[in-house]
Motif scaffolding. Structure first.
Motif, PDB file in Angstrom:
ATOM      1  N   ARG A  27      33.835  12.781   9.832  1.00  0.00           N
ATOM      2  CA  ARG A  27      33.365  13.658  10.898  1.00  0.00           C
ATOM      3  C   ARG A  27      34.510  14.556  11.341  1.00  0.00           C
ATOM      4  O   ARG A  27      35.642  14.107  11.530  1.00  0.00           O
ATOM      5  CB  ARG A  27      32.851  12.848  12.096  1.00  0.00           C
ATOM      6  N   VAL A  28      34.233  15.835  11.506  1.00  0.00           N
ATOM      7  CA  VAL A  28      35.228  16.795  11.971  1.00  0.00           C
ATOM      8  C   VAL A  28      35.244  16.754  13.494  1.00  0.00           C
ATOM      9  O   VAL A  28      34.313  17.235  14.144  1.00  0.00           O
ATOM     10  CB  VAL A  28      34.911  18.225  11.480  1.00  0.00           C
ATOM     11  N   GLU A  29      36.276  16.167  14.061  1.00  0.00           N
ATOM     12  CA  GLU A  29      36.339  16.055  15.520  1.00  0.00           C
ATOM     13  C   GLU A  29      37.161  17.183  16.146  1.00  0.00           C
ATOM     14  O   GLU A  29      37.120  17.367  17.363  1.00  0.00           O
ATOM     15  CB  GLU A  29      36.914  14.693  15.920  1.00  0.00           C
ATOM     16  N   LYS A  30      37.876  17.920  15.315  1.00  0.00           N
ATOM     17  CA  LYS A  30      38.615  19.086  15.809  1.00  0.00           C
ATOM     18  C   LYS A  30      38.774  20.060  14.660  1.00  0.00           C
ATOM     19  O   LYS A  30      39.041  19.672  13.526  1.00  0.00           O
ATOM     20  CB  LYS A  30      39.999  18.678  16.320  1.00  0.00           C
ATOM     21  N   LEU A  31      38.596  21.343  14.939  1.00  0.00           N
ATOM     22  CA  LEU A  31      38.871  22.389  13.959  1.00  0.00           C
ATOM     23  C   LEU A  31      39.052  23.700  14.717  1.00  0.00           C
ATOM     24  O   LEU A  31      38.091  24.273  15.226  1.00  0.00           O
ATOM     25  CB  LEU A  31      37.738  22.514  12.932  1.00  0.00           C
TER      26      LEU A  31
ATOM     27  N   VAL B 213      37.733  12.043  11.046  1.00  0.00           N
ATOM     28  CA  VAL B 213      37.723  10.628  11.404  1.00  0.00           C
ATOM     29  C   VAL B 213      36.599   9.880  10.693  1.00  0.00           C
ATOM     30  O   VAL B 213      35.560  10.454  10.359  1.00  0.00           O
ATOM     31  CB  VAL B 213      37.587  10.420  12.932  1.00  0.00           C
ATOM     32  N   THR B 214      36.846   8.593  10.467  1.00  0.00           N
ATOM     33  CA  THR B 214      35.842   7.659   9.982  1.00  0.00           C
ATOM     34  C   THR B 214      35.701   6.568  11.032  1.00  0.00           C
ATOM     35  O   THR B 214      36.697   6.013  11.494  1.00  0.00           O
ATOM     36  CB  THR B 214      36.269   7.029   8.644  1.00  0.00           C
ATOM     37  N   ARG B 215      34.469   6.254  11.400  1.00  0.00           N
ATOM     38  CA  ARG B 215      34.211   5.252  12.430  1.00  0.00           C
ATOM     39  C   ARG B 215      33.368   4.100  11.872  1.00  0.00           C
ATOM     40  O   ARG B 215      32.548   4.310  10.983  1.00  0.00           O
ATOM     41  CB  ARG B 215      33.474   5.867  13.630  1.00  0.00           C
ATOM     42  N   ILE B 216      33.586   2.922  12.428  1.00  0.00           N
ATOM     43  CA  ILE B 216      32.745   1.757  12.172  1.00  0.00           C
ATOM     44  C   ILE B 216      32.282   1.253  13.532  1.00  0.00           C
ATOM     45  O   ILE B 216      33.114   0.937  14.396  1.00  0.00           O
ATOM     46  CB  ILE B 216      33.508   0.649  11.421  1.00  0.00           C
ATOM     47  N   ALA B 217      30.976   1.206  13.736  1.00  0.00           N
ATOM     48  CA  ALA B 217      30.397   0.801  15.020  1.00  0.00           C
ATOM     49  C   ALA B 217      30.989   1.615  16.170  1.00  0.00           C
ATOM     50  O   ALA B 217      31.247   1.089  17.252  1.00  0.00           O
ATOM     51  CB  ALA B 217      30.618  -0.697  15.252  1.00  0.00           C
ATOM     52  N   GLY B 218      31.223   2.896  15.899  1.00  0.00           N
ATOM     53  CA  GLY B 218      31.729   3.791  16.926  1.00  0.00           C
ATOM     54  C   GLY B 218      33.234   3.765  17.114  1.00  0.00           C
ATOM     55  O   GLY B 218      33.778   4.559  17.889  1.00  0.00           O
ATOM     56  N   VAL B 219      33.922   2.861  16.399  1.00  0.00           N
ATOM     57  CA  VAL B 219      35.378   2.729  16.540  1.00  0.00           C
ATOM     58  C   VAL B 219      36.073   3.487  15.414  1.00  0.00           C
ATOM     59  O   VAL B 219      35.712   3.336  14.240  1.00  0.00           O
ATOM     60  CB  VAL B 219      35.798   1.245  16.506  1.00  0.00           C
ATOM     61  N   VAL B 220      37.069   4.304  15.773  1.00  0.00           N
ATOM     62  CA  VAL B 220      37.832   5.048  14.761  1.00  0.00           C
ATOM     63  C   VAL B 220      38.679   4.075  13.951  1.00  0.00           C
ATOM     64  O   VAL B 220      39.504   3.340  14.504  1.00  0.00           O
ATOM     65  CB  VAL B 220      38.736   6.099  15.419  1.00  0.00           C
ATOM     66  N   VAL B 221      38.472   4.057  12.635  1.00  0.00           N
ATOM     67  CA  VAL B 221      39.259   3.184  11.767  1.00  0.00           C
ATOM     68  C   VAL B 221      40.161   3.988  10.828  1.00  0.00           C
ATOM     69  O   VAL B 221      41.150   3.453  10.313  1.00  0.00           O
ATOM     70  CB  VAL B 221      38.356   2.237  10.954  1.00  0.00           C
ATOM     71  N   VAL B 222      39.818   5.238  10.582  1.00  0.00           N
ATOM     72  CA  VAL B 222      40.680   6.125   9.790  1.00  0.00           C
ATOM     73  C   VAL B 222      40.676   7.492  10.459  1.00  0.00           C
ATOM     74  O   VAL B 222      39.619   8.010  10.821  1.00  0.00           O
ATOM     75  CB  VAL B 222      40.186   6.284   8.328  1.00  0.00           C
ATOM     76  N   MET B 223      41.859   8.050  10.641  1.00  0.00           N
ATOM     77  CA  MET B 223      41.967   9.402  11.178  1.00  0.00           C
ATOM     78  C   MET B 223      43.001  10.178  10.379  1.00  0.00           C
ATOM     79  O   MET B 223      44.103   9.700  10.145  1.00  0.00           O
ATOM     80  CB  MET B 223      42.374   9.386  12.656  1.00  0.00           C
TER      81      MET B 223
END
Length: 209
Positions: free
Chosen positions: A112-116, A124-134
Motif C-alpha cells: 500500500r502506498v501510504e505516502k507519495l 507498507v505491508t500490513r498483517i491484521a492492520g499492523v505494519v510488518v514491512v515498510m
C-alpha cells in the motif's frame, strides 16, 4: 521481455549502508545513496506516479519498470488505484522482482502506498492492520542533484508480533537482505540515466506536438 543493460550499474561501495537490529527481532536497512546528478524531486515524483508508462530504451519502446532494472525487474502493476485514481497515496502496487536475478530471492508482493509526494514514497505491508514491512525512499534537492535515502524496516514494533518478526527473518534472511541492498543501489543509480533522458524526450515531444 529481456532487456540489455545500457547504463553502468552502481556498485555497493557508492552508497553508505547500515544494518540495525531493533527490539522484538525487528531489522532496519538504511542506504544513503550517492546524489543523483541531473535529477530533481519533481522528476522522481513523476516517475513513481507513472510507473505504468513506457520509454524509449535501446531504440525500442519498453515498460518503464523493466528499463529501471533490466536484470531484476519482472513485473509491476497497479493492483488498486488510489481513491482519487492512478498511482498516488492510497494505491496498491504489485511488485515482482528477483534480486540479482536469483530465483531464490524472488518477491511477489502487494504494498500500500501510504505516502507519495515531492519528498518521497512510503510502501507498507500490513498483517491484521499492523505494519510488518515498510520501505521508504526520501529525496531532496542538493548541490549535486538529488539526495536519495532508502530505508527498509522488517518487523512489527509490538512484542506480541515477535513470532511474525521471526518468520520474516527466515523468509528474508541476511543474504537476501544483502542482495536487496545491491539491487536497490543499482536501480536508484539507473534513475540518474533514465530520468533526464525521459524529461528531455517529453519536452521535445511537447515542442513538436
Amino acid at each position: 521481455m529481456t532487456l540489455p543493460v545500457l547504463y553502468p550499474l552502481r556498485s555497493t561501495s557508492s552508497a553508505t549502508v547500515r544494518f540495525t537490529n531493533a527490539p522484538h527481532g525487528r531489522r532496519r536497512v538504511t542506504i544513503d545513496h550517492r546524489p543523483l546528478a541531473g535529477v530533481t524531486p519533481a522528476m522522481l515524483l513523476d516517475w513513481f506516479t507513472h510507473l505504468d508508462g513506457t520509454l524509449t530504451y535501446g531504440g525500442q519502446t519498453v515498460p518503464r519498470y523493466l528499463a529501471w532494472h533490466p536484470l531484476d525487474h519482472i513485473r509491476w502493476e497497479l493492483a488498486r488505484p488510489a481513491p482519487g485514481g492512478g498511482a498516488a497515496e492510497g494505491a496498491r502496487f504489485r511488485i515482482v522482482e528477483a534480486f540479482g536475478g536469483n530465483p531464490a530471492y524472488r518477491i511477489d508482493i502487494v504494498d500500500r502506498v501510504e505516502k507519495l509526494d515531492e519528498t518521497g514514497i512510503r510502501l507498507v505491508t500490513r498483517i491484521a492492520g499492523v505494519v510488518v514491512v515498510m520501505l521508504e525512499h526520501t529525496w531532496s534537492a542538493c548541490d549535486e542533484g538529488t539526495h536519495y535515502v532508502s530505508v527498509m524496516d522488517l518487523g512489527a514494533r509490538s512484542a506480541v508480533m515477535r513470532p511474525v518478526n521471526a518468520l520474516l527473518r527466515r523468509r528474508f534472511p541476511d543474504d537476501m537482505a544483502r542482495a536487496w541492498v545491491r539491487h536497490n543501489i543499482e536501480e536508484v543509480g539507473q534513475l540518474e540515466h533514465l530520468l533526464p533522458r525521459l524529461a528531455s524526450a517529453e519536452m521535445a515531444a511537447g515542442r513538436t506536438a
